[in-house]
Design a protein around this motif. Structure first.
Motif, PDB file in Angstrom:
ATOM      1  N   GLU A  33       1.577   5.098   9.311  1.00 22.22           N
ATOM      2  CA  GLU A  33       0.141   4.992   9.041  1.00 22.22           C
ATOM      3  C   GLU A  33      -0.444   3.727   9.647  1.00 22.22           C
ATOM      4  O   GLU A  33       0.153   2.651   9.596  1.00 22.22           O
ATOM      5  CB  GLU A  33      -0.120   5.017   7.533  1.00 22.22           C
ATOM      6  CG  GLU A  33      -1.581   5.272   7.194  1.00 22.22           C
ATOM      7  CD  GLU A  33      -2.102   6.569   7.779  1.00 22.22           C
ATOM      8  OE1 GLU A  33      -2.715   6.527   8.874  1.00 22.22           O
ATOM      9  OE2 GLU A  33      -1.891   7.635   7.165  1.00 22.22           O
ATOM     10  N   ARG A  85       3.278   8.037   1.511  1.00 24.65           N
ATOM     11  CA  ARG A  85       2.143   8.829   1.959  1.00 24.65           C
ATOM     12  C   ARG A  85       0.889   8.010   1.702  1.00 24.65           C
ATOM     13  O   ARG A  85       0.831   7.233   0.748  1.00 24.65           O
ATOM     14  CB  ARG A  85       2.070  10.168   1.220  1.00 24.65           C
ATOM     15  CG  ARG A  85       0.996  11.107   1.761  1.00 24.65           C
ATOM     16  CD  ARG A  85       0.986  12.445   1.028  1.00 24.65           C
ATOM     17  NE  ARG A  85      -0.070  13.309   1.523  1.00 24.65           N
ATOM     18  CZ  ARG A  85      -0.395  14.485   0.988  1.00 24.65           C
ATOM     19  NH1 ARG A  85       0.282  14.936  -0.077  1.00 24.65           N
ATOM     20  NH2 ARG A  85      -1.364  15.206   1.489  1.00 24.65           N
ATOM     21  N   SER A 120      -2.797   4.581  -1.474  1.00 23.98           N
ATOM     22  CA  SER A 120      -1.464   5.170  -1.361  1.00 23.98           C
ATOM     23  C   SER A 120      -1.413   6.422  -2.231  1.00 23.98           C
ATOM     24  O   SER A 120      -2.156   6.548  -3.206  1.00 23.98           O
ATOM     25  CB  SER A 120      -0.399   4.164  -1.806  1.00 23.98           C
ATOM     26  OG  SER A 120      -0.481   2.981  -1.034  1.00 23.98           O
ATOM     27  N   THR A 157       1.465   9.021   9.225  1.00 23.55           N
ATOM     28  CA  THR A 157       0.018   9.077   9.167  1.00 23.55           C
ATOM     29  C   THR A 157      -0.467  10.430   8.665  1.00 23.55           C
ATOM     30  O   THR A 157       0.046  11.487   9.056  1.00 23.55           O
ATOM     31  CB  THR A 157      -0.623   8.763  10.527  1.00 23.55           C
ATOM     32  OG1 THR A 157      -2.045   8.826  10.386  1.00 23.55           O
ATOM     33  CG2 THR A 157      -0.166   9.724  11.610  1.00 23.55           C
ATOM     34  N   SER A 158      -1.455  10.388   7.787  1.00 24.52           N
ATOM     35  CA  SER A 158      -2.016  11.606   7.204  1.00 24.52           C
ATOM     36  C   SER A 158      -3.040  12.260   8.118  1.00 24.52           C
ATOM     37  O   SER A 158      -3.567  13.325   7.782  1.00 24.52           O
ATOM     38  CB  SER A 158      -2.663  11.283   5.857  1.00 24.52           C
ATOM     39  OG  SER A 158      -1.693  10.856   4.919  1.00 24.52           O
ATOM     40  N   ARG A 159      -3.334  11.643   9.263  1.00 22.71           N
ATOM     41  CA  ARG A 159      -4.298  12.230  10.198  1.00 22.71           C
ATOM     42  C   ARG A 159      -3.900  13.643  10.599  1.00 22.71           C
ATOM     43  O   ARG A 159      -4.748  14.482  10.861  1.00 22.71           O
ATOM     44  CB  ARG A 159      -4.395  11.372  11.465  1.00 22.71           C
ATOM     45  CG  ARG A 159      -5.065  10.028  11.296  1.00 22.71           C
ATOM     46  CD  ARG A 159      -4.871   9.201  12.550  1.00 22.71           C
ATOM     47  NE  ARG A 159      -5.619   7.947  12.529  1.00 22.71           N
ATOM     48  CZ  ARG A 159      -5.214   6.838  11.939  1.00 22.71           C
ATOM     49  NH1 ARG A 159      -4.052   6.823  11.296  1.00 22.71           N
ATOM     50  NH2 ARG A 159      -5.950   5.738  11.971  1.00 22.71           N
TER      51      ARG A 159
END
Length: 738
Positions: free
Chosen positions: A301, A222, A231, A319-321
């Motif tokens: 990511e 993540r 991270s 991806t955390s988007r």
């Protein structure tokens, strides 16, 4: 008199202290933590505990069974204390910080490595197929007499580093607090840090001979939302509900099944929706259109959104988007519960040069090839992986398995395969180095692709690998034991280029380009193909399907409908990029949602009709085995009319494994043919099952016969013939019913 003055052996040597201070110690565990120092009972102290606690005012060791031992500060935030026992005991530190704040923690330097000898052996050989389970950050717990110790282990491959430390929001980003130990010649650095919890943000401070580089974890699962680059410690709490789908997948050979793919960019399908919101809207939408699969553009990511995910910085981090990793799991699970497979784009060819990520990770070239002629892709401003290095190959092969294992994806579409296969790809004379035999083939990349494909197919039966390969490299979908690359399928770029070029021509000119629409059958069975109209065809000034079509709105709509009717009947699976299912007028842009308004109002009637056609095509296709059971077999296709360039007419039959037969008739011209005759090899009766000119699709709605039969009237060298009404710019499918 303090303990250090009583017994100098308690102290840290000047050399060790210096190396720890500058974070270049290869084995801090040999200095810090518990160590035996006395020889016999006559010694005042038989063991010592040493620690460094940056910013601490005092440290007390709470030793199981022995009590509390205040440690003596010796400068530079180091604390030492002697114990009257030679035997190790469980212990914790009670640390007092400025202001009187106290914390109690176990000692990071009192734990054994979390990687075993077999792990290190497999990594060195490049054969650790679950690499993500031993490298990266992992929450762990250990039982001790003082209770359960929880924390996080960290492990990173950095063989050229002089020292490595974990830095994060849990230690003030101070590189001297948690230096890691080197696990011998493996090049791996490791530490377990008690007290680190899920959600903690971290990086590695990599010390090279001439600099310090703070790097995101290559194995992070993540990452922070870009432009932040940290991270994040994570663990999955998701419970899957797709076992029925996985069981079916393992028993399915998609070569002989219906397969139509909806390609989607998750960030722009509807701007602002996250994984969980897409699990409602997108899943329902794709299911209602009747697609068998969805393909996500890269979800790993990436630092720059405008790369669409094709320049990856975090190969193991969704991806955390659009949410957290469990959100992506939820989305994929929802697709599976609706019977829809999920492919993801995977980019093992190259990676960006951002200095906080993989590039020059521990000083010199590591993940990238050291020779710039092989290690850089100058067109894209990226580095190229060193496919011949065991650890790099392992990183990539394990990554392919990771997405299948951890996220249950059903296939990987491998991007830019051609750039991997050729050493001179997009390079001028003098900008590439030949292989050992003097050729242009990238032999190490070939071996990597073969290993990846063979490993995926061995480990996960039913999972697909798809190559985006734009040349005529032989055997892309041949099995590796036959010296092929081992892919399940390949994008048919030749079909795509010729077909779009043909349809761009005004119908009055198409007779001069007839070979473009028939040539694909010359090589249709050289590989197992997917027919792609992908994102690459509707960007960078190429126009959308709608704008490529000549004529006014009616003719544009008819042209799109005819293209799709022909595409779904042609041998090969189908792939259509988001927005083309309703013929979006503008080019796609990742910066905005699809132009859903194109289907609204009276001006949207043609777009609504195309949308309805795609749903009907998928439904009719799935219900007619003639269109897919012999997809990769020449016995599944027969030309009926291939040479009528003057009329812009094509006709062919598709045969199924069970004897099913479907006739596809295409009129790509601007004039209707009310009595068009085609020769047929035998007497037969046919039922109309699809007409792209139907009024429900906003076509002309010509009244076509629902059933037609051959006449014993020789035509085109055949004993029987069939006379049909073929409206202008339309495609009809007839199912043989006798």
């Amino acid at each position: 008199m303090n303990q250090a003055e009583l017994f100098p052996r308690l102290l840290i040597s000047d050399e060790d202290m210096y190396l720890l201070r500058i974070c270049r110690h290869h084995n801090p565990h040999a200095v810090l933590g518990w160590h035996r120092v006395g020889e016999d009972a006559a010694d005042d102290y038989l063991s010592v505990i040493r620690t460094r606690q940056v910013g601490a005012e005092s440290v007390v060791a709470i030793v199981d069974g022995l009590g509390e031992f205040p440690l003596t500060p010796t400068g530079d935030d180091f604390f030492v204390g002697g114990l009257p026992t030679p035997d190790p005991h469980a212990y914790q530190f009670r640390i007092t910080w400025s202001g009187g704040v106290e914390t109690t923690l176990a000692d990071p330097y009192n734990f054994l490595p979390t990687l075993g000898e077999m792990d290190l052996h497999l990594i060195a050989e490049g054969r650790h197929e679950k690499l993500w389970t031993v490298l990266g950050a992992h929450l762990r717990s250990f039982e001790s007499p003082q209770g359960t110790v929880t924390g996080c282990s960290f492990a990173v491959w950095a063989p050229n580093a002089k020292g490595v430390a974990v830095i994060g929001d849990f230690n003030g980003w101070n590189c001297t607090q948690h230096p890691m130990r080197s696990l011998g010649s493996s090049g791996i650095w490791e530490i377990f840090i008690p007290g680190v919890t899920e959600g903690s943000v971290y990086k590695y401070a990599i010390h090279t001979p001439d600099s310090r580089r703070d790097k995101a974890d290559p194995m992070a699962r993540r990452a922070e939302i870009p432009p932040a680059t940290g991270s994040i410690v994570t663990a999955s709490h998701y419970e899957w509900n797709d076992q029925q789908w996985l069981d079916k997948r393992a028993a399915t050979d998609w070569q002989h099944e219906a397969m139509s793919v909806y390609e989607v960019h998750l960030g722009s399908w509807k701007i602002g929706e996250d994984y969980k919101e897409l699990a409602d809207d997108l899943v329902n939408y794709v299911a209602d259109l009747g697609y068998t699969h969805v393909e996500f553009m890269p979800v790993a990511e990436h630092p720059f959104g405008g790369s669409w995910g094709y320049q990856v910085s975090g190969y193991y981090a969704p991806t955390s988007r659009w949410g957290d990793p469990d959100g992506l799991r939820y989305l994929i699970d929802k697709f599976h519960q609706r019977g829809i497979g999920v492919l993801v784009d995977w980019v093992p060819a190259h990676f960006p040069k951002d200095d906080w990520a993989l590039a020059r990770f521990d000083g010199p070239a590591l993940y990238e090839h050291p020779d710039w002629r092989r290690g850089e892709q100058t067109d894209w401003g990226t580095y190229v992986f060193d496919f011949g290095r065991n650890e790099v190959r392992n990183f990539l092969v394990a990554n392919a398995l990771y997405w299948i294992d951890e996220f249950h994806v059903d296939g990987l579409r491998v991007d830019a395969v051609a750039s991997m296969l050729y050493l001179d790809y997009s390079r001028k004379e003098g900008e590439w180095a030949p292989n050992q035999y003097g050729g242009r083939e990238h032999l190490e990349a070939v071996q990597f692709l073969q290993e990846m494909n063979a490993t995926v197919h061995k480990t996960y039966p039913g999972v697909l690998t798809v190559a985006e390969e734009s040349t005529s490299w032989p055997g892309v979908t041949a099995q590796t034991e036959h010296n092929g690359l081992g892919f399940s399928m390949k994008w048919n770029m030749g079909w795509m280029n010729d077909t779009l070029a043909y349809f761009k021509e005004d119908p009055i000119n198409r007779s001069w380009h007839h070979g473009m629409i028939t040539f694909s059958m010359v090589y249709a069975y050289s590989e197992r193909f997917i027919l792609p109209i992908s994102h690459d065809e509707v960007v960078h000034g190429k126009g959308s399907l709608w704008t490529r079509m000549p004529g006014d709105a009616w003719n544009k709509a008819a042209g799109v409908r005819a293209l799709l009717g022909y595409m779904w009947a042609h041998p090969g699976k189908q792939l259509l990029f988001q927005g083309q299912e309703f013929a979006q007028r503008q080019e796609w842009s990742e910066a905005r949602s699809l132009d859903w308004g194109d289907m609204e109002g009276w001006e949207g009637e043609y777009h609504r009709g195309i949308h309805q056609l795609v749903a009907t095509l998928n439904d009719t296709y799935r219900n007619n085995p003639a269109l897919y059971t012999l997809d990769s077999d020449p016995a599944g296709f027969t030309w009926v009319k291939a040479d009528d360039a003057q009329s812009n007419v094509l006709a062919f039959t598709r045969q199924g494994a069970g004897g099913e037969q479907l006739l596809c008739v295409c009129n790509f011209g601007g004039a209707s043919h009310q009595e068009y005759t085609v020769g047929m090899p035998q007497a037969s009766k046919w039922k109309l099952v699809l007409n792209t000119d139907d009024a429900q699709f906003e076509g002309a709605g010509n009244d076509l016969k629902e059933e037609v039969s051959t006449l014993t009237f020789p035509w085109d060298g055949m004993a029987d013939s069939l006379t049909l009404h073929i409206p202008a710019m339309s495609v009809q499918w007839y199912l043989r019913v006798d």
